[in-house]
Design an enzyme around this catalytic site. Structure first.
Site, PDB file in Angstrom:
ATOM      1  N   ASP A  89      -7.150   3.695   6.406  1.00  0.00           N
ATOM      2  CA  ASP A  89      -8.695   3.289   6.012  1.00  0.00           C
ATOM      3  C   ASP A  89      -9.353   4.438   6.460  1.00  0.00           C
ATOM      4  O   ASP A  89     -10.629   4.388   6.168  1.00  0.00           O
ATOM      5  CB  ASP A  89      -8.865   2.132   6.805  1.00  0.00           C
ATOM      6  CG  ASP A  89      -8.185   0.788   6.213  1.00  0.00           C
ATOM      7  OD1 ASP A  89      -8.050   0.837   5.130  1.00  0.00           O
ATOM      8  OD2 ASP A  89      -8.016  -0.106   7.046  1.00  0.00           O
ATOM      9  N   ASP A  98     -13.015  -6.419   4.911  1.00  0.00           N
ATOM     10  CA  ASP A  98     -11.450  -6.990   4.828  1.00  0.00           C
ATOM     11  C   ASP A  98     -11.737  -8.584   4.910  1.00  0.00           C
ATOM     12  O   ASP A  98     -12.739  -9.054   5.435  1.00  0.00           O
ATOM     13  CB  ASP A  98     -10.822  -6.406   5.906  1.00  0.00           C
ATOM     14  CG  ASP A  98     -10.386  -5.310   5.971  1.00  0.00           C
ATOM     15  OD1 ASP A  98      -9.913  -4.692   4.829  1.00  0.00           O
ATOM     16  OD2 ASP A  98     -10.381  -4.270   6.762  1.00  0.00           O
ATOM     17  N   ASP A 105      -9.148  -1.016   9.557  1.00  0.00           N
ATOM     18  CA  ASP A 105      -8.249  -1.124  10.833  1.00  0.00           C
ATOM     19  C   ASP A 105      -7.348   0.011  11.019  1.00  0.00           C
ATOM     20  O   ASP A 105      -6.877   0.244  11.817  1.00  0.00           O
ATOM     21  CB  ASP A 105      -8.040  -2.454  11.217  1.00  0.00           C
ATOM     22  CG  ASP A 105      -7.050  -2.912  10.303  1.00  0.00           C
ATOM     23  OD1 ASP A 105      -6.965  -2.400   9.279  1.00  0.00           O
ATOM     24  OD2 ASP A 105      -6.909  -4.581  10.408  1.00  0.00           O
TER      25      ASP A 105
END
Length: 958
Positions: free
Chosen positions: A693, A360, A689
């Site tokens: 996911d 990310d 997170d």
């Protein structure tokens, strides 16, 4: 729950509330009757997530004893016990000899290894349990016209559910009514910002999950307002249920280490059985052809079986599972000190094989702390200085500081930043922090740098209404009342022209949002002197500056305002947000973490490809990736979520090796990216997170959850948790994984080299015509567990070699014997055997001199020489290429300590009476002991000589 489809597979966000109610045959006012609820419970089942049946604890325990090496040890124990029983029955046991001690010792090792494996594997999968926590709160419903509180699991499609601030949504549903309803959907979508919900609108069928603002979802949380919801999906048909199904469909593959240990076991057992068969068949044939018959041939068979049992025990590295577990546990502790929490032990070594890290952007590669860098107003680009959320900084034009008194349009823009905002700037514990959204925090800070205090201006322009932000509109507006007492000073601060503009108006509307969409609703632009119509040329200049900011990694917002004579009615945003006056652009940067650039470079040096995955604009993503070194080309390919959505799996697979930036990507796309990379043979680490996911984290070879922003579900689905959400921590953990794998290979070489030497030595005894077996199974267990085990543990903490992150990752699919390890073990095993067999021949002749009191002590000499030779092996094997004399002995003092302790323990087995009796050893005289030390030292000399040889021929040793 049986999987029944809902009416006509309705697309609920595309239906008006009345039609949705009709589809489910229910009423918004009275809800369902008791009988209807029972019928629907029978049809749709309870509102619970189902768990697929996994292995029971008993099955996990039984599976441990299916390991081929443990099965061979069990067979050895049983045969050894049978032979002891025969000797015991026939009175063949020696005085003081304890029957079945070899059997008991071997079975004890088998049980301990089985328990060790069970403890590692029996850790239950808790990701689904974490999902269940999100899915089963109590809830208020309308049934039979009355409000009731029921358990979330009793909800059925067609129920009317009432929600309000603080409530956790218990099922998916279509909004029927709402009042100022905001729901935080971060658990589902990963987006932290609360979503403003609207009941009256209908949406296209293909709208993304995060944009379905007329629906509510199980597991999300109401942060503001209230609403009435028609329950449309329960249990496994909810969005949360779909994630649970994806989680359970992802099969856990054995880690590289587990695969290598399986391969090692198969090779060792196969080799051992072949050698046993050769020894027994050759021995029996030799006996037959030399005239042995009847009872003598039977005794010969027993002797050969005893030799074979010792060989079988010798070949199995009984201490290896324990050493590997301790090594991984030590690696885990070192990683925790680097802010990486390992949830599953094998992941420590697995990290060393990572070839691709998908990360990310926000908070991992960047600081998640937005700071305004540029302001564009009145066709001028201002640079803003200052750090973090501190309200000190300068506005610069062409490199010179300017006063905002000379730039009234900028002042007006700052007022819009401060008032069209829900965040607060606060000074806490010696530092400035933001209470609220980071983007809005950057705007409050910007205003403060220009002397516009949010609290002060909110009293001058109190908010009376608003049009909240929505992902469809991509903008928000607030309506503020102009307080008459401050009219003069207020208008003077905004700009001179505004004074005449709002002569008769009592309200101001400030709008912020996507620059393109806000600009499209503007009719005028304030140039500080007069309002002029926005023509195409001016619009092109503004849009070009917007693209310029975005291409430099900035997140850009556009601002406008409009004087009003009255407060517009609720829901009139489309009509009210027109003919706006354009103020300007604000460009802010989520600054990269300072340590990430070096970490990305370290990745590249180590042959690991970093990949950025973000929901941000593609231009912003590319600029950040370029700044960090993830890509080198300013025109590097960026794959956006819409393109990815349209791609087939085969098309995506062709692209994943070419794309290092994914922008505007939804969390559910991550699973496809991981699978495509894995199909290309890449070994993938993936960060995440949100709840969405979790399937990607579980699918990845290493799933990495965020410790600060991560949900419980993502953490439970992961192999590793970043305690600081920092990309540099992933790289540090990868380095540690490489060190662990290198050390595992080091002590496997150490252990198995000696085991091969033991096997060959035992096999040589009957060939040389020596009486009896030189090593008993119990003595071999001692060597494999203690003499091998303690130094192996010390080798497990060997510090990293200087080039550990300067080479490509070793293939996770490489054999355990790759890169010369197999040839090293065989070579060193043969050297071990030659040294020991030479000593054994001398010792046998020495102890069989006429009148020598202890003719069987040659066996103790073999036992002692093998053990002491391993000590020299442990010291020399610390480095593949450096001579021991060149190394600092204190860089790993544990090896020196283990060598000293193990040598003392070995001598205790020879000279302490009780231990001597139990292990079947005999006292060695001074000459015998010196011979043992002399021959064992040859092992150390040989390995050091090998290093010199490989250095001379210019070849790197393994």
């Amino acid at each position: 729950m049986s999987a029944h489809s809902l009416p006509d597979n309705a697309v609920w966000h595309s239906l008006e509330p009345k039609l949705a109610l009709q589809q489910l045959s229910t009423s918004a006012d009275t809800g369902l009757t008791k009988e209807e609820v029972q019928q629907r419970l029978q049809k749709y089942g309870t509102n619970e997530l189902e768990e697929s049946s996994g292995r029971s604890p008993w099955e996990i325990l039984v599976d441990q004893f299916k390991n081929v090496m443990l099965l061979m040890l069990i067979a050895v124990a049983l045969i050894s016990g049978f032979l002891d029983f025969l000797r015991w029955q026939s009175g063949g046991l020696k005085p003081g000899e304890v029957p079945f001690k070899d059997t008991i010792a071997i079975l004890a090792i088998v049980v301990l290894n089985g328990i060790l494996g069970y403890v590692q594997e029996s850790r239950a999968e808790k990701a689904l349990a974490a999902l269940k926590k999100l899915s089963s709160p109590n809830v208020r419903v309308i049934r039979n016209g009355k409000q009731l509180e029921i358990a979330g699991k009793d909800l059925v499609p067609g129920d009317i559910m009432l929600v309000e601030a603080g409530v956790q949504i218990a099922a998916d549903g279509r909004l029927i009514e709402q009042s100022n309803l905001q729901i935080r959907e971060s658990a589902l979508t990963g987006e932290a910002e609360a979503v403003n919900k609207q009941s009256e609108i209908t949406l296209p069928e293909d709208v993304a999950l995060g944009d379905r603002i007329n629906l509510v979802f199980q597991g999300t949380e109401v942060v503001q307002g209230r609403g009435k919801v028609l329950v449309t999906n329960t249990g496994m048909t909810t969005e949360l249920g779909k994630i649970a199904e994806m989680l359970q469909s992802v099969e856990s593959e054995p880690t590289p280490l587990q695969q290598r240990m399986t391969q090692l076991g198969n090779v060792l057992v196969t080799g051992s059985l072949i050698l046993v068969a050769i020894v027994i068949i050759a021995g029996m044939l030799h006996g037959y052809f030399t005239g042995l018959t009847g009872n003598d041939l039977w005794k010969r068979l027993q002797e050969l079986v005893e030799v074979s049992l010792s060989m079988a025990v010798a070949v199995v590295p009984e201490g290896l599972p324990a050493v590997i577990t301790v090594t991984l546990a030590l690696g885990t502790q070192r990683m925790v000190r680097r802010n990486a929490l390992i949830r599953k032990l094998p992941a420590v070594e697995t990290l060393g094989s990572v070839t691709t890290i998908c990360s990310d952007k926000t908070g991992t590669l960047t600081q998640n702390k937005m700071v305004v860098q540029r302001v564009f107003a009145n066709n001028q680009a201002f640079r803003v200085t200052g750090d973090g959320y501190a309200p000190q900084g300068e506005f610069q034009l062409d490199g010179r500081q300017v006063s905002l008194e000379d730039h009234p349009t900028v002042s007006a823009l700052l007022v819009a930043c401060a008032t069209c905002n829900d965040s607060l700037l606060q000074h806490k514990e010696g530092q400035w922090t933001i209470l609220g959204d980071p983007t809005e925090g950057a705007l409050v800070t910007l205003a403060a740098k220009g002397g516009i205090e949010k609290d002060q201006w909110e009293s001058k322009l109190p908010r009376v209404s608003e049009f909240p932000f929505s992902s469809e509109r991509k903008r928000m507006s607030i309506i503020a009342k102009i307080e008459p007492v401050d009219t003069g000073s207020l208008l003077g601060n905004l700009d001179p022209m505004l004074k005449s503009r709002v002569k008769d108006e009592q309200y101001l509307m400030f709008t912020k949002g996507s620059p393109e969409l806000v600009l499209a609703r503007c009719k005028y632009i304030d140039n500080g002197k007069q309002f002029i119509h926005l023509n195409d040329d001016i619009r092109k200049v503004i849009l070009a500056e917007n693209d310029n900011m975005a291409s430099n990694g900035l997140r850009v917002l556009g601002f406008a305002y409009k004087p009003l004579t009255e407060v517009p009615p609720e829901g009139s945003d489309e009509a009210s947000e027109t003919e706006l006056v354009w103020l300007g652009l604000v460009g802010m940067l989520d600054a990269p973490r300072p340590e990430v650039r070096a970490a990305v470079q370290e990745c590249r040096d180590a042959g690991i490809r970093p990949v950025m995955i973000t929901g941000d604009h593609q231009l912003t993503a590319r600029a950040i990736a370029k700044d960090l070194g993830i890509v080198e080309d300013n025109n590097a390919r960026v794959l956006i979520g819409q393109e990815l959505q349209k791609m087939s799996d085969q098309e995506l697979e062709q692209q994943v090796d070419l794309v290092s930036i994914y922008a505007r990507v939804a969390p559910e796309h991550k699973l496809r990216i991981v699978q495509a990379l894995q199909r290309r043979g890449r070994f993938v680490a993936m960060t995440g997170d949100g709840v969405n996911d979790a399937p990607a984290l579980k699918q990845a070879d290493i799933g990495i959850a965020m410790g600060i922003t991560g949900t419980d579900v993502s953490k439970e689905a992961s192999d590793m948790i970043l305690l600081d959400d920092n990309f540099a921590t992933i790289v540090a953990a990868t380095k540690e994984g490489r060190v662990v794998y290198t050390n595992i290979r080091r002590f496997i070489k150490y252990i198995l080299g000696s085991n091969i030497g033991e096997v060959l030595t035992v096999a040589a005894a009957p060939v040389l015509g020596l009486g009896g077996v030189p090593l008993s199974p119990l003595q071999i267990l001692w060597m494999n567990l203690v003499t091998d085990g303690l130094p192996a543990l010390a080798l497990a903490v060997e510090p990293p070699e200087p080039d550990v992150m300067k080479r490509p990752p070793f293939s996770p699919r490489e054999s355990i014997f790759a890169r010369g390890l197999g040839s090293y073990m065989i070579r060193i095993g043969i050297v071990f055997a030659i040294i020991t067999i030479a000593m054994m021949a001398w010792a046998y002749n020495y102890t069989h001199q006429p009148g020598y009191p202890q003719p069987e002590s040659w066996k103790t000499m073999v036992f002692t020489t093998l053990c002491l030779a391993q000590m020299g092996h442990a010291i020399a094997i610390r480095s593949n290429n450096q001579l021991s004399i060149q190394m600092n002995p204190l860089s790993n003092p544990y090896v020196l300590g283990a060598v000293v302790i193990t040598s003392i323990l070995q001598l205790m087995l020879v000279y302490v009476p009780s231990l001597r009796a139990f292990f079947g050893t005999q006292i060695l005289d001074q000459t015998q002991l010196l011979v043992c030390f002399g021959f064992s030292a040859l092992m150390f000399v040989w390995i050091e000589a090998e290093k010199i040889f490989f250095r001379i021929i210019g070849k790197r040793n393994v």
